[in-house]
Design a protein around this motif. Structure first.
Motif: not given
Length: 182
Positions: A112-118, A101, A78
């Motif tokens: 899931s968590q990396t997809n919340k970033t660029s 999800g 992240q």
């Protein structure tokens, strides 16, 4: 300086030899520093296919899942300590969890968590097209597999997810990762 990436490996035997071949070629260039993260199922498959030694050559570090967040790879992903996350090969189970999800394994949680970033995420699902495919078992014997409709549908859903790039074949890994090389 080599570009750092995370390679998530799931419990798929299908395409695993081809993926290891591509990753070995990429690692040999010296342009990538690969940290591998294995799900619990991946450990069994990597050992069954006798790929552990090759994994150790390809990877600077190898992490094995203890639970969905241990070892802790999400934070470094992240915060940009890695150029991207590659999940290859991805089982039908992993793909189903990602599109719904569910983040209860080290790999699905990382996605899931990396997809919340660029940070880019590349996933190579094994079950992408209706019909049958032939996979190679340890020892070289061939096995024909029939793709289930639900697995193909989930792979198609994955293709529509924002922030995730779906790869069609192991050779696509080279093209995807070349975007991160200087």
């Amino acid at each position: 300086m080599a570009v750092k990436i995370v390679w998530g490996i799931t419990g798929s035997g299908d395409r695993i030899a081809e993926v290891f071949q591509v990753m070995g070629e990429l690692a040999a260039t010296g342009e990538l520093e690969i940290t591998s993260v294995l799900s619990k199922a991946a450990v069994k498959v990597v050992n069954w296919y006798k790929l552990k030694e090759k994994l150790d050559v390809i990877s600077k570090k190898v992490f094995v899942e203890e639970d969905a967040n241990t070892p802790f790879i999400v934070g470094p992903l992240q915060t940009g300590q890695f150029a991207c996350l590659l999940v290859a090969p991805a089982t039908a189970n992993t793909v189903a969890k990602v599109v719904n999800g569910i983040a209860d394994t080290i790999i699905t949680n990382a996605v899931s968590q990396t997809n919340k970033t660029s940070t880019p995420i590349y996933i190579l699902p094994v079950d992408q097209e209706k019909g049958t495919t032939v996979t190679i078992l340890p020892g070289g014997k061939k096995l024909e597999l029939a793709m289930r409709d639900v697995d193909v549908e989930n792979a198609n859903k994955l293709k529509t997810m924002v922030g995730i790039i779906t790869l069609a074949a192991p050779d696509d890994i080279k093209t995807a990762l070349s975007k991160h090389l200087r």
